[in-house]
Design a protein around this motif. Structure first.
Motif, PDB file in Angstrom:
ATOM      1  N   LYS A  63    -162.841  52.105  -1.490  1.00 15.37           N
ATOM      2  CA  LYS A  63    -161.585  52.412  -1.916  1.00 15.37           C
ATOM      3  C   LYS A  63    -160.775  51.002  -1.179  1.00 15.37           C
ATOM      4  N   TYR A  64    -159.706  50.787  -1.847  1.00 19.27           N
ATOM      5  CA  TYR A  64    -158.840  49.714  -1.266  1.00 19.27           C
ATOM      6  C   TYR A  64    -157.455  49.894  -1.792  1.00 19.27           C
ATOM      7  N   ASP A  65    -156.630  49.440  -0.916  1.00 12.55           N
ATOM      8  CA  ASP A  65    -155.117  49.604  -0.965  1.00 12.55           C
ATOM      9  C   ASP A  65    -154.640  48.081  -0.360  1.00 12.55           C
ATOM     10  N   PHE A  66    -153.792  47.509  -1.034  1.00 15.53           N
ATOM     11  CA  PHE A  66    -153.267  46.343  -0.477  1.00 15.53           C
ATOM     12  C   PHE A  66    -151.987  45.898  -0.969  1.00 15.53           C
ATOM     13  N   LEU A  67    -151.319  45.226  -0.117  1.00 13.08           N
ATOM     14  CA  LEU A  67    -149.906  44.460  -0.696  1.00 13.08           C
ATOM     15  C   LEU A  67    -150.307  42.976  -0.641  1.00 13.08           C
ATOM     16  N   TYR A  68    -149.647  42.134  -1.702  1.00 14.40           N
ATOM     17  CA  TYR A  68    -149.767  40.821  -1.716  1.00 14.40           C
ATOM     18  C   TYR A  68    -148.343  40.329  -1.911  1.00 14.40           C
ATOM     19  N   THR A  69    -147.867  39.402  -1.119  1.00 13.72           N
ATOM     20  CA  THR A  69    -146.532  38.560  -1.405  1.00 13.72           C
ATOM     21  C   THR A  69    -146.852  37.374  -1.577  1.00 13.72           C
ATOM     22  N   ASN A  70    -145.988  36.647  -2.494  1.00 13.64           N
ATOM     23  CA  ASN A  70    -146.054  35.130  -2.415  1.00 13.64           C
ATOM     24  C   ASN A  70    -144.933  34.628  -2.971  1.00 13.64           C
TER      25      ASN A  70
END
Length: 303
Positions: A63-70
């Motif tokens: 399981k994975y959950d992540f945010l990515y901002t750029n």
């Protein structure tokens, strides 16, 4: 009777709306050194909508959950490789969420140096990603995007997208095809083909450096108008006969160099456009620009 042709620019603008993230979105390479490839592959796939390697994440984590901002900066602004009347840079910020269920969503926009208003529009996207077959060499991503324009432009406010990808066993060579249907008060279709090669230049404990050149082809629907001057009668009259064409608009070579640490990634790239004239367009010049981007990943599962 005189006849000549011109191209409806709204089709060119519509293609730009879907493509600006392709040229500016960075590749994230690592959150932890041993997981760098998996994170990198996932973001490549989902950001390019088009948006290459999700199964690596699925095979590595339950399981994975992540945010990515750029934030990405383009040194010049071109519309499907074509020069505009204004020489200006643009900035593209983006925030995205990804889940191991296959669900993903993002919000992004674009800021132009000289256009008024500077903030041109915002888009919100949702999508679902899946691999096909036991070897997982085939992938697909389907999604929907809603556009919100600062000037209330309503010609194309929605987009439905389907991406099919194929890569080799080592996942360092692949190709993808994205079909998009844009609609609002008008409608249009486009195809984007993307072929990439990935090469790791160096990989150390705390960082990785990669080169991933890409060759992209953009085929899109355009509205061509035949302007017919009728000289019969006392006064000349002008009539328009409209026709839709589906043609190659631009070929782009993207050469990005990316450096990433555990959570940060940086990319510097150069892009060369080879725009293809359609209908009665004159010969078009080759154009080029630099892109630079900075990204940060937040692991929502990390305790």
């Amino acid at each position: 009777m005189n006849i000549h042709r011109y191209i409806n620019n709204k089709g060119v603008l519509a293609v730009w709306l879907l493509l600006f993230t392709v040229a500016t979105t960075p590749n994230l390479y690592a959150q932890e050194p041993e997981q760098g490839d998996e994170i990198d592959f996932l973001l490549d796939e989902l950001f390019f909508n088009d948006q290459q390697f999700l199964d690596d994440i699925l095979n590595s984590f339950d399981k994975y959950d992540f945010l990515y901002t750029n934030v990405s900066l383009n040194s010049h602004t071109y519309f499907t490789g074509r020069e505009s009347a204004v020489d200006q840079f643009n900035i593209v910020p983006q925030l995205s969420y990804y889940s191991s269920s296959g669900f993903n969503m993002s919000i992004s926009g674009i800021f132009y140096e000289s256009f008024v208003p500077h903030w041109d529009y915002t888009n919100v996207s949702v999508g679902y990603y899946k691999t096909i077959g036991k070897k997982k060499h085939v992938t697909f991503n389907t999604g929907y995007t809603r556009y919100f324009y600062a000037n209330d432009w309503d010609t194309f406010t929605n987009s439905l997208d389907l991406t099919l990808g194929l890569r080799n066993k080592k996942r360092n060579l692949g190709t993808k095809l994205t079909a998009s249907y844009l609609f609002g008060t008008d409608q249009a279709f486009q195809l984007v083909s993307r072929t990439y090669v990935s090469a790791t230049l160096t990989k150390q404990k705390n960082f990785v450096l990669r080169l991933r050149p890409q060759l992209n082809f953009v085929i899109a629907q355009q509205t061509i108008a035949l302007e017919q001057l009728n000289t019969q009668g006392n006064e000349p009259t002008t009539e328009f006969i409209y026709d839709d064409i589906f043609d190659l608009l631009n070929t782009q070579l993207n050469i990005p160099l990316a450096l990433a640490t555990k959570s940060w990634d940086f990319e510097l790239g150069y892009n060369i456009n080879f725009p293809s004239p359609v209908a009665s367009e004159p010969s078009l010049k080759t154009t080029g620009f630099f892109n630079f981007s900075v990204g940060y990943l937040i692991d929502l599962n990390k305790k």
